[in-house]
Design an enzyme around this catalytic site. Structure first.
Site, PDB file in Angstrom:
ATOM      1  N   CYS A   1       0.943  -1.175   0.025  1.00 43.57           N
ATOM      2  CA  CYS A   1      -0.024  -0.119  -0.087  1.00 43.57           C
ATOM      3  C   CYS A   1       0.857   1.449  -0.118  1.00 43.57           C
ATOM      4  O   CYS A   1       0.728   2.121  -1.061  1.00 43.57           O
ATOM      5  CB  CYS A   1      -0.838  -0.039   1.145  1.00 43.57           C
ATOM      6  SG  CYS A   1      -2.216  -1.134   1.060  1.00 43.57           S
ATOM      7  N   HIS A   2       1.769   1.239   0.737  1.00 41.97           N
ATOM      8  CA  HIS A   2       2.567   2.515   1.075  1.00 41.97           C
ATOM      9  C   HIS A   2       3.953   2.327   1.138  1.00 41.97           C
ATOM     10  O   HIS A   2       4.723   3.278   1.850  1.00 41.97           O
ATOM     11  CB  HIS A   2       1.834   3.538   2.192  1.00 41.97           C
ATOM     12  CG  HIS A   2       0.457   3.753   2.093  1.00 41.97           C
ATOM     13  ND1 HIS A   2      -0.527   3.062   2.852  1.00 41.97           N
ATOM     14  CD2 HIS A   2      -0.179   4.554   1.285  1.00 41.97           C
ATOM     15  CE1 HIS A   2      -1.681   3.316   2.316  1.00 41.97           C
ATOM     16  NE2 HIS A   2      -1.618   4.447   1.601  1.00 41.97           N
TER      17      HIS A   2
END
Lengths: 429, 187
Positions: free
Chosen positions: B148-149
């Site tokens: 995701c990040h």
């Protein structure tokens, strides 16, 4: 602007009702004979468009609620059933899902219009603040609604957003479990999101009434930003603006219908057609397009700021980006409302709009990817844009009010419309 | 005691203040059940513990089990992974704490404080950034990588790079009974 009422009951029944509940008088004075500046352009039609979309969302939403099941084991299938089996379910579900996108498209145009023409300035600060409240409620409602189909994006979007609250110091963990009603996003979360998603549109409708009330005290702003001085500056709302709004509504609904009928999933994500799975995260979680600029701001804070961790800093920046709108009437120090007569501010505003669009672009992309093959990463691009976003409100607008030399404004709205030079304008009556 | 008109308070004043006070306190007390009902219910809390047989997990293999509605990783680490983890300088870690619920809050993030047995690593599988599920055997530290990040975790589940603030937490763990040491109770 609300002068003496011009409503005259025509029949016995109207007179009878008027002396008991003057609701026909209220409607007449608000939507028929309401004096409206004669120079409103099409950017002013989005208020009416928004009212229509609130109605579309409430009506389609109540119908969908009759067929939807808020249970983690059945929610996904019940939405698919609506789309495939329920008579006209494909249409009503598509109207609701795309209606949310067009609602936000209209609200963004409405907000930018208010910012360009200075509609937030005195005496319309409360009107503006109520508008920001509506926008916040819309964002909450949209987020809650997106969770209900219980697809992968629904689940993981809910996970990421509720985890934002976990970033708060001390109370974060407790608030997160309180929001979830468990130890993760689960059935308890889904049922409460459903209940609140049903409730909030009616709260929005209530605030919309306050918003219109606050509009009808000072009256509409207009493209010149000049205050209405005489009756010659205005036209009655009906038929002039009912027809103009009606035309804009029809055009906007045509574009909406093109999506509803021909591209019902164009604004959604393929991943949301996979049922929610708590054990597998989609490779690329992105929110709906209308949240992307704020998502980019959230991810742009990758560094600690003093005692504030990067995680909390991102959350504060994201909420701050909306909260700052509440104080915009006091940050803009210029006495000139319309940017038509603010030669410097209008350029900064144009850049601001481009910055907002680019933030959305950053939000849609992987932070570590490069912008169009340049060495610049999306995360760094988003950092520059975030800086401008806040600088626009905190530095540019406050300073410009003192340094900018505004252009000469027409003597009145009437003079601006009829092309009279300020020197030859008739004295105000 | 006299009011601003110099008169003694009457019974009516007393009733007025008492009624107002009761309404305010009563209102606040009535609000509480409506706030507290959102907290995890008794049946949710009762399901907070599970038993897992770890014996089928081979070296280099990872299984994911559901605990409290989220994933728990159970990985039997290879000798290389254990050695990589032991070689890490604790003082250079972004999060120097073990984040192990079985130990004190200030325990350092050594490999010994993170693992369950020498080769068995059991920890929650939600990234400490925003809750995504990191991918195994990925990232720059041979551990886990959150898509995701972009958070990288090492072979002991410690955050090494990226936006996540903390190591992946180790839930409460114990051996079910001495006869079956492979059966682990989570929670």
């Amino acid at each position: 602007m609300s002068g003496p009422s011009t409503y005259e009951p025509q029949t016995g029944i109207e007179r009878w009702l008027d002396s008991r509940l003057p609701i026909a008088r209220l409607m007449w004075d608000s939507f028929v004979d309401f004096p409206t500046p004669r120079n409103l352009n099409y950017w002013w039609t989005f208020g009416g468009i928004l009212a229509i979309f609130l109605m579309i969302q409430i009506i389609t939403g109540v119908v969908l609620a009759m067929h939807y099941t808020a249970d983690v084991n059945m929610a996904f299938d019940s939405v698919q059933r609506i789309r495939r089996d329920v008579p006209f379910g494909w249409l009503i579900q598509s109207m609701h899902a795309n209606g949310a996108s067009f609602f936000f498209l209209a609200v963004y145009i409405h907000i930018f219009r208010g910012m360009y023409y200075g509609s937030y300035k005195a005496p319309r600060e409360v009107l503006w603040i109520l508008g920001v409240v509506i926008y916040l409620l819309m964002m909450a409602t949209g987020f809650l609604g997106y969770v209900l189909p219980w697809g992968q994006m629904s689940y993981w979007g809910a996970m990421v957003i509720t985890n934002l609250f976990g970033a708060l110091p001390v109370v974060g963990e407790g608030i997160r479990e309180w929001l979830w009603g468990g130890f993760s996003v689960g059935n308890a979360t889904l049922t409460r999101f459903y209940a609140l998603h049903f409730l909030l549109p009616f709260v929005i409708a209530g605030v919309v009434i306050l918003h219109i009330w606050a509009l009808h005290v000072p009256g509409n702003n207009n493209p010149t930003g000049l205050t209405v001085k005489t009756k010659k500056d205005t036209l009655p709302f009906h038929p002039y603006y009912t027809v103009k709004d009606g035309f804009a509504i029809v055009v906007f609904l045509m574009i909406y219908a093109a999506f509803v009928f021909y591209m019902p999933d164009a604004l959604g994500h393929a991943d949301n057609y996979i049922e929610a799975n708590p054990l597998v995260t989609p490779s690329h979680i992105v929110p709906e397009w209308y949240y992307l600029p704020f998502y980019a701001i959230l991810r742009a804070i990758t560094f600690d700021i003093g005692p504030i961790s990067a995680q909390l800093g991102g959350v504060l920046a994201m909420f701050g980006a909306i909260a700052i709108l509440f104080v915009l009437p006091w940050l803009d120090t210029s006495p000139v409302r319309s940017m038509r007569y603010r030669p410097v501010a209008r350029w900064f505003f144009l850049i601001f709009m481009i910055v907002c669009l680019c933030l959305g672009w950053c939000g849609a992309n992987n932070p570590d990817d490069h912008v169009l093959g340049t060495p610049l990463k999306f995360v760094n691009f988003a950092q520059i844009l975030t800086l401008y976003y806040f600088a626009y409100f905190l530095v540019i607008l406050p300073v410009l009010g003192f340094t900018e030399r505004p252009k000469e404004r027409p003597a009145s709205i009437e003079a601006a419309v009829l092309g009279n030079k300020p020197a030859t304008a008739q004295p105000a009556e | 005691m006299t009011d601003q008109h110099g008169q003694e308070p009457t019974r009516r004043d007393f009733i007025y203040i008492a009624a107002g006070g009761a309404a305010a306190v009563g209102g606040a007390l009535t609000l509480w059940p409506f706030i507290d009902q959102m907290n995890p219910a008794a049946d949710t809390l009762a399901l907070a513990s599970i038993r897992v047989d770890t014996s089928p997990v081979e070296t280099g293999q990872q299984i994911t089990v559901m605990w409290r509605g989220g994933p728990v990783f159970i990985r039997r680490r290879t000798q290389t992974e254990i050695e990589e983890s032991l070689a890490v300088d604790i003082s250079a870690l972004p999060d120097g704490l073990a984040r192990n619920e079985n130990l004190s809050d200030d325990a350092p993030a050594t490999d010994e404080n993170r693992r369950f047995t020498e080769d068995l690593l059991i920890m929650k599988g939600n990234c400490t950034h925003l809750g995504c599920v990191p991918l195994g055997e990925a990232g720059d530290y041979d551990g886990w990588y959150c898509p995701c990040h972009g958070s990288h975790y090492d072979t002991a589940g410690r955050i090494r790079r990226g936006p996540a603030p903390e190591n992946l937490p180790v839930p409460p763990l114990r051996v079910a009974d001495e006869a079956n040491p492979a059966i682990v109770v989570i929670g």
